[in-house]
Design a protein around this motif. Structure first.
Motif, PDB file in Angstrom:
ATOM      1  N   SER A 344       0.845  -1.184   0.000  1.00  0.00           N
ATOM      2  CA  SER A 344       0.000   0.000   0.000  1.00  0.00           C
ATOM      3  C   SER A 344       0.882   1.235   0.000  1.00  0.00           C
ATOM      4  O   SER A 344       2.104   1.151   0.135  1.00  0.00           O
ATOM      5  N   PHE A 345       0.252   2.383  -0.147  1.00  0.00           N
ATOM      6  CA  PHE A 345       0.986   3.643  -0.034  1.00  0.00           C
ATOM      7  C   PHE A 345       0.060   4.696   0.560  1.00  0.00           C
ATOM      8  O   PHE A 345      -1.163   4.647   0.402  1.00  0.00           O
ATOM      9  N   THR A 346       0.659   5.626   1.275  1.00  0.00           N
ATOM     10  CA  THR A 346      -0.076   6.765   1.801  1.00  0.00           C
ATOM     11  C   THR A 346       0.167   7.959   0.893  1.00  0.00           C
ATOM     12  O   THR A 346       1.179   8.023   0.184  1.00  0.00           O
ATOM     13  N   PHE A 347      -0.752   8.913   0.910  1.00  0.00           N
ATOM     14  CA  PHE A 347      -0.660  10.071   0.026  1.00  0.00           C
ATOM     15  C   PHE A 347      -1.628  11.134   0.521  1.00  0.00           C
ATOM     16  O   PHE A 347      -2.396  10.916   1.474  1.00  0.00           O
ATOM     17  N   ILE A 348      -1.595  12.291  -0.121  1.00  0.00           N
ATOM     18  CA  ILE A 348      -2.533  13.370   0.186  1.00  0.00           C
ATOM     19  C   ILE A 348      -3.610  13.402  -0.893  1.00  0.00           C
ATOM     20  O   ILE A 348      -3.323  13.477  -2.091  1.00  0.00           O
ATOM     21  N   HIS A 349      -4.859  13.346  -0.434  1.00  0.00           N
ATOM     22  CA  HIS A 349      -6.021  13.305  -1.320  1.00  0.00           C
ATOM     23  C   HIS A 349      -6.914  14.511  -1.039  1.00  0.00           C
ATOM     24  O   HIS A 349      -7.217  14.798   0.116  1.00  0.00           O
TER      25      HIS A 349
END
Length: 432
Positions: A344-349
């Motif tokens: 998985s990856f985290t990000f800004i949405h």
């Protein structure tokens, strides 16, 4: 802060609206919100003779465990066993404790401190784990973090990250500073300070070095600095902009974003500055690279499709215009960071005109939004994948925050005055 978020501190465009002041000795004040639905009840008895130490151990251990949202601390008042033979298990069972932590400390003539502790299973009336270690009196907080790591792993099966460090950027008066602190915000130290901006810190895989971008020469240049010696070197100082460093998993190369060949594109460069190799070729802005744990892929942000989205490309021996688009929900997704398992990856949405931390599973492409604040940025996974460190804004001030992978627990790591930005969670220490 600007509403136009893709022109970020990590990319070729730099937007800095920092108006803050922070003493270098200030500690982070941690506020915890929420918690897991079923927390593990644990009693931590103050260790025998720890009050004679310059730093008590058990308050640090308790705070570490409590910050995760996975544990419910049972008050040990009225009972103080320090050895297994002294434990009355029925007493702790009545209090609702599943696990009991006991221990003692001994000050040695050498100036060091010997620490012995055990984790007892209340139901089984048996020892789960334990550890004996000897440390200098100046390293008691570090010892407490290590003990908390052992307890966390024994009770959850996951590796603890309390002994890790975090990096972030602050501005003090007219000076920008890159700081490193323990995971709980204590022992903050400035690594470097300048009157020009410092941005985009990135930890080397072994935690011994930091890459970052400095504007000290009136243009963005990528440096790598060894923490132990403060020695540093410029690894990307090409014509135009040099930004957004990301380490390869083997620590031998950096992915960087350069404009020296026209446009903002991703390159590879050896840590000594040699061997420049172009990776991406597009008509848009390609920025914010992040390696997969196996080193085979790079996630990055690009507007090649008309809006800022996250893409994935293979790390090959030649440049390529081919990349797989990874995000499809919404018109704005930036700042990817792989989880340690690569799943998985985290990000800004951007969601309802808010910029929030989110996580996407690579296999199913399922997206989960984890925060509900207005302006979040720079998400960074903990090395065990259970928490995400990020910067956010509260009452006009920039602070550091952390959220659990499931979104159930949030922490605000605040200071009395000022703002801090650009967090990066360091790797597990070598002893792990």
């Amino acid at each position: 802060m600007s509403n136009y978020r893709f022109k970020s501190h990590r990319g070729i465009w730099i937007v800095l609206f920092w108006l803050f002041s922070l003493p270098s000795f200030a500690q982070l004040n941690i506020e915890i919100f929420g918690g897991g639905a079923s927390r593990i009840p644990v009693a931590i008895v103050p260790f025998a003779d720890e009050n004679a130490l310059p730093q008590n151990l058990t308050p640090v251990i308790s705070a570490d465990l409590q910050r995760t949202g996975l544990f419910r601390l049972i008050d040990p008042a009225g009972s103080s066993p320090h050895a297994p033979v002294e434990v009355v298990y029925s007493d702790w069972a009545e209090r609702g404790a599943n696990a009991l932590v006991i221990g003692r400390v001994t000050q040695l003539s050498s100036g060091q401190v010997e620490i012995q502790f055990r984790v007892m299973d209340v139901a089984k009336k048996a020892q789960l784990t334990g550890l004996a270690l000897t440390v200098p009196a100046t390293q008691l907080r570090a010892a407490a973090h290590r003990i908390a790591d052992v307890i966390y792993e024994a009770l959850t099966g996951d590796v603890g990250v309390f002994s890790t460090r975090i990096a972030y950027v602050l501005k003090r008066g007219e000076r920008y500073a890159l700081q490193v602190a323990d995971s709980d915000g204590y022992n903050a130290q400035s690594i470097i300070e300048y009157t020009e901006p410092i941005i985009s810190p990135a930890w080397s895989p072994d935690g011994s070095q930091l890459a970052y971008v400095s504007f000290e020469n009136k243009k963005p240049v990528v440096y790598v600095q060894t923490l132990a010696t403060r020695e540093r070197r410029a690894v990307a100082s090409f014509k135009g902009s040099n930004s957004a460093p990301a380490w390869s998993p083997d620590g031998k190369r950096l992915a960087v974003v350069l404009t020296n060949q026209g446009g903002s594109q991703i390159f590879l460069v050896n840590v000594d500055g040699s061997g420049l190799q172009r990776l991406s070729r597009s008509s848009g802005i390609d920025t914010e690279p992040n390696f997969s744990p196996d080193g085979r892929y790079i996630l990055f942000t690009s507007d090649r499709g008309g809006s800022p989205q996250i893409y994935r490309m293979a790390v090959t021996g030649s440049e390529s215009s081919n990349a797989e688009r990874m995000t499809f929900e919404g018109s704005y997704n930036v700042s990817p960071d792989y989880s340690q398992d690569g799943k998985s990856f985290t990000f800004i949405h951007r969601h309802n005109n808010q910029f929030n931390v989110a996580v996407q599973e690579i296999g199913s492409r399922q997206v989960q939004i984890l925060t509900n604040s207005r302006f979040d940025e720079s998400p960074s996974f903990a090395p065990n994948g259970k928490m995400i460190l990020y910067a956010t804004e509260i009452n006009g001030h920039g602070i550091l925050s952390a959220v659990s992978r499931d979104g159930q627990t949030r922490q605000h790591l605040t200071v009395q005055t000022g703002d801090i930005r650009e967090p990066a969670w360091g790797p597990l220490p070598k002893w792990k």
